[in-house]
Design a protein around this motif. Structure first.
Motif, PDB file in Angstrom:
ATOM      1  N   ASP A  10       0.840  -1.214   0.000  1.00  0.00           N
ATOM      2  CA  ASP A  10       0.000   0.000   0.000  1.00  0.00           C
ATOM      3  C   ASP A  10       0.870   1.258   0.000  1.00  0.00           C
ATOM      4  OD1 ASP A  10      -2.410  -1.476   0.085  1.00  0.00           O
ATOM      5  OD2 ASP A  10      -2.171  -1.745   2.249  1.00  0.00           O
ATOM      6  N   PRO A  60      -2.747   4.079   5.257  1.00  0.00           N
ATOM      7  CA  PRO A  60      -2.929   3.466   6.576  1.00  0.00           C
ATOM      8  C   PRO A  60      -2.865   1.943   6.486  1.00  0.00           C
ATOM      9  CG  PRO A  60      -4.477   5.266   6.289  1.00  0.00           C
ATOM     10  CD  PRO A  60      -3.792   5.083   4.964  1.00  0.00           C
ATOM     11  N   GLY A  61      -2.091   1.341   7.370  1.00  0.00           N
ATOM     12  CA  GLY A  61      -1.897  -0.098   7.369  1.00  0.00           C
ATOM     13  C   GLY A  61      -0.767  -0.570   6.478  1.00  0.00           C
ATOM     14  N   ARG A 108       5.953   1.087   9.350  1.00  0.00           N
ATOM     15  CA  ARG A 108       4.520   0.900   9.145  1.00  0.00           C
ATOM     16  C   ARG A 108       3.779   2.207   9.381  1.00  0.00           C
ATOM     17  NH1 ARG A 108       2.834  -3.448   6.284  1.00  0.00           N
ATOM     18  NH2 ARG A 108       4.448  -5.036   6.536  1.00  0.00           N
ATOM     19  N   ASN A 109       2.648   2.343   8.698  1.00  0.00           N
ATOM     20  CA  ASN A 109       1.728   3.447   8.964  1.00  0.00           C
ATOM     21  C   ASN A 109       0.598   2.884   9.813  1.00  0.00           C
ATOM     22  OD1 ASN A 109      -0.018   5.575   9.060  1.00  0.00           O
ATOM     23  ND2 ASN A 109      -0.349   5.731   6.854  1.00  0.00           N
ATOM     24  N   ALA A 110       0.726   3.059  11.116  1.00  0.00           N
ATOM     25  CA  ALA A 110      -0.286   2.547  12.037  1.00  0.00           C
ATOM     26  C   ALA A 110      -1.376   3.570  12.311  1.00  0.00           C
ATOM     27  CB  ALA A 110       0.386   2.136  13.353  1.00  0.00           C
ATOM     28  N   GLU A 154      -4.263   6.767  11.025  1.00  0.00           N
ATOM     29  CA  GLU A 154      -5.448   6.845  10.175  1.00  0.00           C
ATOM     30  C   GLU A 154      -5.239   7.744   8.969  1.00  0.00           C
ATOM     31  OE1 GLU A 154      -8.655   8.104  12.651  1.00  0.00           O
ATOM     32  OE2 GLU A 154      -8.681   6.245  13.854  1.00  0.00           O
TER      33      GLU A 154
END
Length: 293
Positions: free
Chosen positions: A52, A78-79, A130-132, A134
């Motif tokens: 992503d 996100p994620g 990581r994009n933890a 929102e």
């Protein structure tokens, strides 16, 4: 330390069919200007082992272009992110966050980098990102093949935020021209510096700098007129400039607000005398005794 700091980041998209083609993009053998308007969906790239995520490549080692480094603007949903972000064990890297939050794990220790967040990652460092959150995460990733020197250890990991560091004013400028440094300039373990340079309205580089360091400059905030080789060009937040070694450069920040950019330069190493890179280490001389018959 700095209040009301803003960081421009591209969001992609495409212009309408009614837009004129005229733009400020320039590519020469001495410098390049990549305006923010060129960073559209159609020119994004993707990387192995990143989920992503897409990116804009601002510079890469290329004949007649950047020689020492590559620079990306990463956009992570996100994620998204990567558990195997770097595939070159000899590459060092700098991350600089311009939007969202990055959850960075380095050698088992987790850090959260917010806007203005900086990380220096030595070669062969184990890290994940990581994009933890929102919101979409956007950050610069600057990579360089580390030039090791016998007798000098590799530098350590650095985690910081530019808003927590007092800028160092240039002498004789009353603080109108200042540099936020993440690395001690006298630490010879480092072969590149990534800093944030700030000009208050009306500040200038009052001479044509001409030096061996190659530059990548991404405008974080504001606008200015920049001297590149023999040309004056207008630049604004979101624009990128590449300057080859010895390209004359100067700047006038006319305002109305501050002019700030993220700056890369290569430092602290001998000039390579061979196309393949640095020379092999010199052997330690041995004392030779001659026997006279």
């Amino acid at each position: 330390m700095t209040s009301q700091t803003s960081y421009f980041a591209p969001t992609g998209g495409h212009p309408p069919q009614t837009q004129l083609l005229t733009d400020r993009a320039v590519f020469t053998d001495a410098y390049a200007v990549i305006p923010k308007g060129t960073m559209r969906d159609i020119v994004t790239s993707f990387l192995p082992f990143w989920q992503d995520t897409r990116l804009w490549v601002l510079s890469r080692p290329l004949s007649g272009f950047a020689e020492t480094f590559s620079q990306y603007i990463m956009e992570v949903q996100p994620g998204g992110g990567s558990d195997h972000p770097e595939t070159d064990a000899g590459a060092e890297g700098v991350l600089f966050v311009v939007g969202g939050e990055a959850t960075l794990t380095v050698e088992g220790e987790t850090h959260v980098l917010r806007e203005g967040g900086y990380a220096f990652l030595p070669p062969a460092t184990l890290w994940t990102l990581r994009n933890a959150g929102e919101d979409v995460l956007r950050f610069h990733w600057i990579r360089k093949a580390y030039e090791a020197v016998p007798g000098l250890p590799h530098p350590e990991v650095i985690i910081a935020n530019e808003q927590d560091i007092a800028p160092t004013p240039m002498p004789g400028t009353d603080g109108k021209w200042a540099t936020t440094r993440f690395v001690d300039p006298t630490d010879l373990r480092h072969d590149m510096h990534v800093t944030v340079v700030t000009f208050e309205p009306g500040a200038v580089i009052p001479f044509a700098e001409t030096h061996v360091m190659e530059h990548g400059l991404y405008v974080l905030e504001g606008k200015a007129v920049y001297r590149l080789n023999q040309d004056w060009v207008e630049v604004e937040a979101g624009d990128y400039m590449w300057l080859r070694a010895f390209c004359p450069q100067a700047c006038y920040a006319g305002g109305p607000g501050r002019f700030r950019y993220l700056l890369y330069k290569d430092v602290n190493r001998h000039m390579a005398l061979r196309p393949s890179g640095p020379a092999q280490p010199m052997p330690v001389p041995k004392m030779v005794s001659a026997t006279v018959a």
